[in-house]
Design a protein around this motif. Structure first.
Motif, short mmCIF file in Angstrom:
data_model
loop_
_atom_site.label_atom_id
_atom_site.label_comp_id
_atom_site.label_asym_id
_atom_site.label_seq_id
_atom_site.Cartn_x
_atom_site.Cartn_y
_atom_site.Cartn_z
N THR A 12 0.84 -1.20 0.00
CA THR A 12 0.00 0.00 0.00
C THR A 12 0.88 1.25 0.00
O THR A 12 2.04 1.19 0.41
CB THR A 12 -0.92 0.03 1.26
OG1 THR A 12 -1.51 1.32 1.36
CG2 THR A 12 -0.12 -0.23 2.52
N ASP A 13 0.34 2.34 -0.46
CA ASP A 13 1.06 3.61 -0.43
C ASP A 13 0.93 4.29 0.93
O ASP A 13 1.56 5.32 1.18
CB ASP A 13 0.53 4.57 -1.51
CG ASP A 13 0.89 4.08 -2.90
OD1 ASP A 13 1.90 3.37 -3.04
OD2 ASP A 13 0.14 4.40 -3.86
N ALA A 63 4.73 1.33 7.96
CA ALA A 63 5.57 1.47 9.17
C ALA A 63 5.04 0.58 10.30
O ALA A 63 5.80 -0.05 11.03
CB ALA A 63 5.62 2.93 9.61
N ASP A 64 3.71 0.52 10.40
CA ASP A 64 3.10 -0.30 11.42
C ASP A 64 3.41 -1.79 11.22
O ASP A 64 3.72 -2.51 12.18
CB ASP A 64 1.58 -0.06 11.35
CG ASP A 64 0.92 -0.42 12.65
OD1 ASP A 64 1.30 0.19 13.67
OD2 ASP A 64 0.06 -1.32 12.64
N ASP A 65 3.33 -2.24 9.98
CA ASP A 65 3.68 -3.64 9.67
C ASP A 65 5.13 -3.93 10.04
O ASP A 65 5.43 -4.94 10.67
CB ASP A 65 3.48 -3.93 8.18
CG ASP A 65 2.01 -4.05 7.79
OD1 ASP A 65 1.15 -4.12 8.70
OD2 ASP A 65 1.72 -4.09 6.58
N PHE A 66 6.04 -3.04 9.64
CA PHE A 66 7.46 -3.25 9.95
C PHE A 66 7.70 -3.26 11.46
O PHE A 66 8.51 -4.03 11.97
CB PHE A 66 8.33 -2.19 9.27
CG PHE A 66 8.49 -2.39 7.79
CD1 PHE A 66 8.64 -3.66 7.25
CD2 PHE A 66 8.53 -1.30 6.92
CE1 PHE A 66 8.80 -3.85 5.87
CE2 PHE A 66 8.68 -1.48 5.55
CZ PHE A 66 8.83 -2.74 5.03
N SER A 76 12.23 -2.13 -2.68
CA SER A 76 12.50 -0.87 -3.40
C SER A 76 11.69 0.31 -2.87
O SER A 76 12.22 1.39 -2.66
CB SER A 76 12.21 -1.05 -4.90
OG SER A 76 13.14 -1.92 -5.46
N GLY A 77 10.39 0.09 -2.68
CA GLY A 77 9.52 1.20 -2.36
C GLY A 77 9.44 1.57 -0.89
O GLY A 77 8.93 2.64 -0.54
N ASP A 78 9.97 0.69 -0.03
CA ASP A 78 9.75 0.95 1.40
C ASP A 78 10.97 0.71 2.28
O ASP A 78 10.85 0.68 3.50
CB ASP A 78 8.55 0.12 1.90
CG ASP A 78 8.73 -1.38 1.70
OD1 ASP A 78 9.87 -1.84 1.48
OD2 ASP A 78 7.71 -2.12 1.76
N TRP A 79 12.14 0.55 1.68
CA TRP A 79 13.29 0.14 2.51
C TRP A 79 13.71 1.19 3.53
O TRP A 79 14.19 0.85 4.61
CB TRP A 79 14.47 -0.34 1.67
CG TRP A 79 15.21 0.66 0.84
CD1 TRP A 79 15.02 0.92 -0.48
CD2 TRP A 79 16.29 1.52 1.27
NE1 TRP A 79 15.90 1.89 -0.90
CE2 TRP A 79 16.69 2.26 0.15
CE3 TRP A 79 16.95 1.72 2.47
CZ2 TRP A 79 17.72 3.22 0.20
CZ3 TRP A 79 17.98 2.66 2.53
CH2 TRP A 79 18.35 3.39 1.40
N LYS A 80 13.49 2.47 3.19
CA LYS A 80 13.90 3.50 4.17
C LYS A 80 13.03 3.44 5.42
O LYS A 80 13.51 3.63 6.54
CB LYS A 80 13.84 4.89 3.53
CG LYS A 80 14.99 5.07 2.55
CD LYS A 80 15.02 6.42 1.88
CE LYS A 80 16.08 6.40 0.79
NZ LYS A 80 16.03 7.56 -0.10
N ILE A 81 11.75 3.14 5.21
CA ILE A 81 10.85 2.99 6.36
C ILE A 81 11.29 1.77 7.18
O ILE A 81 11.33 1.80 8.40
CB ILE A 81 9.38 2.82 5.89
CG1 ILE A 81 8.97 3.97 4.97
CG2 ILE A 81 8.43 2.71 7.08
CD1 ILE A 81 7.62 3.74 4.26
#
Ligand SMILES: *Cc1c(COP(=O)(O)O)cnc(C)c1O
Length: 221
Positions: free
Chosen positions: A156-157, A163-166, A195-200
């Protein structure tokens, strides 16, 4: 292009976080380009493609298997992986163990956890994982070393959901590591972030990211 993409990620990656270049569906020339730029760890998700690429790449390439692994294909990859990140059932784990014994190798693995909202993703629930470790069922393993946990966030965007999942994945990892099985040795990999979420993911404690399209471009399925 691939070298520049890698360089940018290396520059942004904090110390202590390792990068797995997810090369599934990309041709061997692309892997060679990444290798020439210094990348050694590659992620593949299909057994046949993985085996082809292992033959073509230098011996010091490190292979991470990251896709759903069918039990009838386990034997084919024994001794060829640096890390199997996608152990999604206890049956698969036990089979990897017995096949490792048979092949005379030790296999390093991660337990895949499922927290995302999609039904389609594989993995243990948080409860199943806690139970597995608190019942110390890992003590049965003879030739498998559980090195940590791999997980994915919902597709999801919505940055808050991701962040909650991580955070949930990181909490399960920390609990197992520091409370439930604190005597477990070498349980220190938390693989999350693409790719789209690694910084989070890194902000939430990931120390291994698996990045494909941001390095190699879109995949042609
Ligand atoms: C394909 C895949 C990735 C990489 O996805 P990108 O969005 O291309 O970075 C990471 N992890 C797993 C488990 C995958 O299957």
């Amino acid at each position: 292009m691939i070298a520049e993409n890698l360089k940018r990620i290396y520059e942004e990656l904090p110390a202590g976080v390792s990068l797995v270049a997810v090369s599934k569906f990309h041709p061997i020339e692309d892997l060679r380009e990444a290798y020439a730029a210094g990348q050694r760890a590659f992620g593949e998700s299909r057994v046949m493609e993985f085996l082809e690429k292992v033959k073509e790449m230098p011996d010091d390439t490190r292979w991470h298997f990251i896709g759903h692994l069918q039990t009838n294909k386990v034997r084919k990859i024994m001794g060829k992986t640096s890390l199997i990140e996608s152990i999604d059932t206890e049956r698969l784990l036990d089979l990897v163990d017995s096949e490792s014994v048979r092949a005379g190798v030790t296999t390093r693995v991660l337990m895949q956890i499922h927290v995302a909202r999609e039904e389609t993703k594989f993995g243990f629930s948080e409860e199943e994982l806690r139970e597995y470790f608190s019942e110390r069922r890992f003590e049965r393993l003879k030739a498998v070393h559980i090195c940590g946990i791999m997980g994915m966030a919902s597709n999801t965007d919505d940055v808050k959901v991701v962040a909650d999942d991580f955070r949930r994945i990181a909490r399960a990892y920390e609990e197992i590591k520091t409370e439930i099985a604190s005597d477990l040795r070498g349980f220190d990999i938390l693989s999350m972030g693409m790719s789209g979420d690694w910084k989070i993911a890194v902000a939430e404690g990931s120390n291994m990211i698996r990045v494909g399209s941001a390095i190699f471009g879109p995949r042609n399925y």
